[in-house]
Structure formats: C-alpha cells, structure tokens
Design an enzyme around this catalytic site. Sequence first.
Site, PDB file in Angstrom:
ATOM      1  N   ARG A 189      27.851  10.601   9.701  1.00  7.86           N
ATOM      2  CA  ARG A 189      26.527  10.924   9.165  1.00  7.86           C
ATOM      3  C   ARG A 189      25.442  10.635  10.198  1.00  7.86           C
ATOM      4  NH1 ARG A 189      21.425   9.058   8.630  1.00  7.86           N
ATOM      5  NH2 ARG A 189      22.254   6.982   8.150  1.00  7.86           N
ATOM      6  N   ASP A 190      25.137   9.388  10.428  1.00 11.88           N
ATOM      7  CA  ASP A 190      24.056   9.055  11.348  1.00 11.88           C
ATOM      8  C   ASP A 190      24.399   9.484  12.765  1.00 11.88           C
ATOM      9  OD1 ASP A 190      21.510   7.998  11.857  1.00 11.88           O
ATOM     10  OD2 ASP A 190      22.349   6.111  12.556  1.00 11.88           O
ATOM     11  N   HIS A 239      21.805  -2.678  12.187  1.00 10.08           N
ATOM     12  CA  HIS A 239      22.082  -1.311  12.644  1.00 10.08           C
ATOM     13  C   HIS A 239      21.364  -1.127  13.978  1.00 10.08           C
ATOM     14  CE1 HIS A 239      22.574   3.134  11.501  1.00 10.08           C
ATOM     15  NE2 HIS A 239      21.808   3.173  12.569  1.00 10.08           N
ATOM     16  N   HIS A 296      20.823   0.944  17.583  1.00  6.72           N
ATOM     17  CA  HIS A 296      21.008   2.044  18.521  1.00  6.72           C
ATOM     18  C   HIS A 296      21.002   1.440  19.924  1.00  6.72           C
ATOM     19  CE1 HIS A 296      19.876   5.659  15.779  1.00  6.72           C
ATOM     20  NE2 HIS A 296      20.453   4.704  15.087  1.00  6.72           N
ATOM     21  N   CYS A 342      18.087   9.775  16.137  1.00  2.46           N
ATOM     22  CA  CYS A 342      17.318  10.127  14.939  1.00  2.46           C
ATOM     23  C   CYS A 342      16.372  11.273  15.246  1.00  2.46           C
ATOM     24  CB  CYS A 342      16.531   8.917  14.433  1.00  2.46           C
ATOM     25  SG  CYS A 342      15.494   9.298  13.007  1.00  2.46           S
ATOM     26  N   ASN A 379      23.791   5.707  18.346  1.00  9.79           N
ATOM     27  CA  ASN A 379      24.145   4.407  17.800  1.00  9.79           C
ATOM     28  C   ASN A 379      25.037   3.673  18.797  1.00  9.79           C
ATOM     29  OD1 ASN A 379      23.489   4.462  14.625  1.00  9.79           O
ATOM     30  ND2 ASN A 379      24.129   6.490  15.282  1.00  9.79           N
TER      31      ASN A 379
END
Length: 289
Positions: free
Chosen positions: A13-14, A205, A207, A238, A247
């Site tokens: 997803r991300d 989380h 990056h 993003c 990420n």
Amino acid sequence: MSDSVEIFEVGPRDGLQNEARLIPVAEKIALVDLLGQAGFKRIEVASFVSPKWVPQMAQSGAVLAGIRRVPGVSYAALTPNLKGFQAAVAAGADEVAIFGSASEGFSRANINASVAESLERFGLVTEAARQAGLVVRGYVSCAMDCPYDGPVAPEAVVRVVAALLEMGCYEVSVADTLGRASPEAVDAMLHAVTEAFGAARLAAHFHDTGGGALENISVALARGIRVFDAAVGGLGGCPYAPGAKGNVATEAVAAHLAALGYETGLDRAVLAEAAQLARAMRLGDAKLL
C-alpha cells in the site's frame, strides 16, 4: 524491555502508492502472496481512496479479492472516510486504518481538510468499524516535519494521537513522512507521546530520504517502541510530501533489529525474494509464474 519487535509490512500500500508505473493487479497479488509466507502478523495491502488522486490504488478491491490469505495474518486497508471504509468492508479487509496529520498544511494537501475536520470524519469511520467488529489503526503523518509548515511541535502530535486513541484506534503509528527527521527530533517527539500514553499502543513509521531511518529506529527502541512500519524493497513515498523517498526497507529493518538482538519472527530469505520482486515491479520487469 521485550526482545521481540514486530514489523508491520506496508509495501503493497504505502510502498506502491507513489510508483509512477501503474502496477498490474496480478503483480500486486503476487507480492502480497509472497509476503504472506514471510511470517508477518499484519500486511497493509490496499487503500480505498479516490482513484482520481491516488490512481495506483484504484483496484484495491481486486487485490483483496485475489490474494491467498494466510491464517493468522491480518490484511489491512487504508480508509480516509466512511465511503472508503464501506468499500474496504465489502472487499474483505481484516482491519482498517485512518490517517491524520500533526500539521495543518499537510492535512489540507493530503485529504483537503483541516486537522479538526479530519478527526471528525475519522470518528464516523471508527464508529462504523466498531459496529462492524473491525479494529482500526491510526497514522499521524508529519510527526516531526511538514513540507508546508516546517517543524512540527511534539505537542501537536500528542493532541492528534490522543484523539485517535480516544476514538478507538487500537494502535497509532507516528510517521516521519519526509524521511529527514534528526534523531534529536524523533526523540523529542517520542518522549512527549510516550510520556502521555506509554509505548504499548504506539508504532513508528520512518521514510529513509535522508538515510537516517535505521538510526531513528534505534532511538525509538530506546523509547520503548516495539512496532515499526516498513516496505519491502524500500518501496514508497508520499504523493503529497514533495521530495519524500521510499519507506525504510523491511529487509534492512529486519537485519538491523537482528544485529541489535531483537527477534522479528520473519524469514529473511523470503524477505530477500520479496525485495527482489518489489524492485522488479518498480522497473517493470517482474516475471510472474
């Protein structure tokens, strides 16, 4: 402190949402199926957002319908509003996630709403999830820096985390969305949130735009954080954070944690295979069986 750390895999997803090449459903399914063999407890596989704004996630329902579900693995979907939540439920998501921001500028750029307005929307989602018997995870974007507003005060993060926990999120992941936060900034933010809520219901989380994600993970470990989001192959970025790269790579996090003596329960050989597939997908030469 526990010697066990969970990595929450967010690559499908991300990781994929910001790829320029439109990834075919079959490739996404192949990646999720491979990751399902690695030992993850949770994998975020879909996002039910407007395809106008995030076209890479337009076929999330087909991905959830096509994967081979592994018993004991929770397959998660991101849902920005009630419409997205209903689509995720219809597609068979095991849990859903909502994503707020600690900064006003990013909130308006990302979901076209103020922080207060976004939290009001999320309250509708968490109530619907409660009625449906689904758990909800929360994200707080731009927990240290915002591409529009600059440095973010730890107190702003505390306010959003408090609201997400109060409305029923079982866990809240605080994010270095730009991937450039210094260890000092990460420590200051985590000091504030762990002082307010403890560490048991928090995740981090990172990056890796500036190459400091692993160092920041070590900072978070010292603050008691034991859940980290990561994307296999370092996929990601993003669409609404200009300059943000991928990420932190799951395989790098697993190796870093192992070197520090932490157990993740992951099969690193499978991770290496999944990272190879992720890189091939990015380049458009994935060869699927």
